[in-house]
Write a protein that holds these residues in place. Sequence first.
Motif, PDB file in Angstrom:
ATOM      1  N   UNK A  66       0.668 -60.436   3.395  1.00  0.00           N
ATOM      2  CA  UNK A  66       0.767 -61.897   3.369  1.00  0.00           C
ATOM      3  C   UNK A  66       1.524 -62.436   4.578  1.00  0.00           C
ATOM      4  N   UNK A  67       2.677 -61.839   4.925  1.00  0.00           N
ATOM      5  CA  UNK A  67       3.489 -62.362   6.017  1.00  0.00           C
ATOM      6  C   UNK A  67       2.741 -62.346   7.346  1.00  0.00           C
ATOM      7  N   UNK A  68       2.052 -61.220   7.621  1.00  0.00           N
ATOM      8  CA  UNK A  68       1.296 -61.119   8.870  1.00  0.00           C
ATOM      9  C   UNK A  68       0.165 -62.143   8.914  1.00  0.00           C
ATOM     10  N   UNK A 106      -4.421 -64.262  19.625  1.00  0.00           N
ATOM     11  CA  UNK A 106      -3.490 -63.644  18.691  1.00  0.00           C
ATOM     12  C   UNK A 106      -4.235 -62.977  17.545  1.00  0.00           C
ATOM     13  N   UNK A 107      -3.806 -61.760  17.172  1.00  0.00           N
ATOM     14  CA  UNK A 107      -4.355 -61.047  16.023  1.00  0.00           C
ATOM     15  C   UNK A 107      -3.207 -60.458  15.210  1.00  0.00           C
ATOM     16  N   UNK A 108      -3.307 -60.475  13.896  1.00  0.00           N
ATOM     17  CA  UNK A 108      -2.260 -59.869  13.065  1.00  0.00           C
ATOM     18  C   UNK A 108      -2.200 -58.371  13.320  1.00  0.00           C
ATOM     19  N   UNK A 109      -0.995 -57.830  13.451  1.00  0.00           N
ATOM     20  CA  UNK A 109      -0.803 -56.410  13.750  1.00  0.00           C
ATOM     21  C   UNK A 109      -0.778 -55.619  12.446  1.00  0.00           C
ATOM     22  N   UNK A 110      -1.954 -55.145  12.055  1.00  0.00           N
ATOM     23  CA  UNK A 110      -2.096 -54.414  10.786  1.00  0.00           C
ATOM     24  C   UNK A 110      -2.784 -53.077  11.066  1.00  0.00           C
TER      25      UNK A 110
END
Length: 311
Positions: A227-229, A302-306
């Motif tokens: 959720x945070x990312x 920007x991309x979420x770092x997952x």
Amino acid sequence: MSNKNLDCTVVITTFFAGEKLEACIKNIPKALNILIIDNGGEKEKKKYFEDKFLNLTYYVSDTNLGVPRSYSLANSLVKTKYMFNTQPDVIIKKNCIENLLEKTHLYPNFAILSPTIFHNNSYLVEGDYKILKIFKKKFKETGKMKIHPIDKKPPDGDISVEAVTGTAMLIDREKLKLIDDWDKNIFNYYEDMDLCLRFRLKGFEIIKIRASEVDHNAFSSHNASIFKELDFSRNWHYSWSKFYFLKKHSTKIHAYKFGLSLFLKSIFKSFIYIFFNKSKSITHFAKAYGVLFAILNIKASFRPNINNQKY
């Protein structure tokens, strides 16, 4: 409607959706083809879903394409006349898609038919359709949508509107060709408004169908563990995309006025909140960060770092 008339493919974009995806699929008629675009690279899910749902094709992308590029990819893969685009946190109610398809002959000038959208079984007009004022072929913001008492409940019948959210929409693919597909500069947010506005400028209609319904559990398309990312990513891209949309469809003065105002307010709030609410501080920083990239004409990178994904 007989199965032979269901000339439509259901397209769902997914990014670590967990159990939500299967819950969504189970409500789709078996007579329809389903195409999943997986932006999370979950290759192990391809066999599971294709074995369980014989009408389903599961496409695993090597990169996180975002929403518009996912739908554009889907548009190049499907063969049916119509696409019904939706997302994992949507429950498609009985006969929803069939009722939309029934209306395609009644409204020959439509580009998009959209079901009536409920949110956790409650109706919110702001979440069902939008107001996009067009002045001399330019978008003109008019402030918040004015809600009259009569609009606080679903319409009695079908209505022609200026824009609908991307929650669920049936699209005529032939008309989509006439506006050159989705805007792939956008990663997420405002791609639906951009699509609707360009359809309207071409003279096509966007119609809400009352007899067709979905229920949307907003911001729940992804696993809770990320959720945070995803929340940071949502705020970043919302800010970037709104500036981009205004610059594209309104005036540069309007766009930069919005962008600079949002940047300064967000930086200030981020600094203030850091002392007593770190979560809100991060949210406002994400907004400032995203709109700064847009102001500087830097792409929505920007991309979420997952899971160390490649982008």
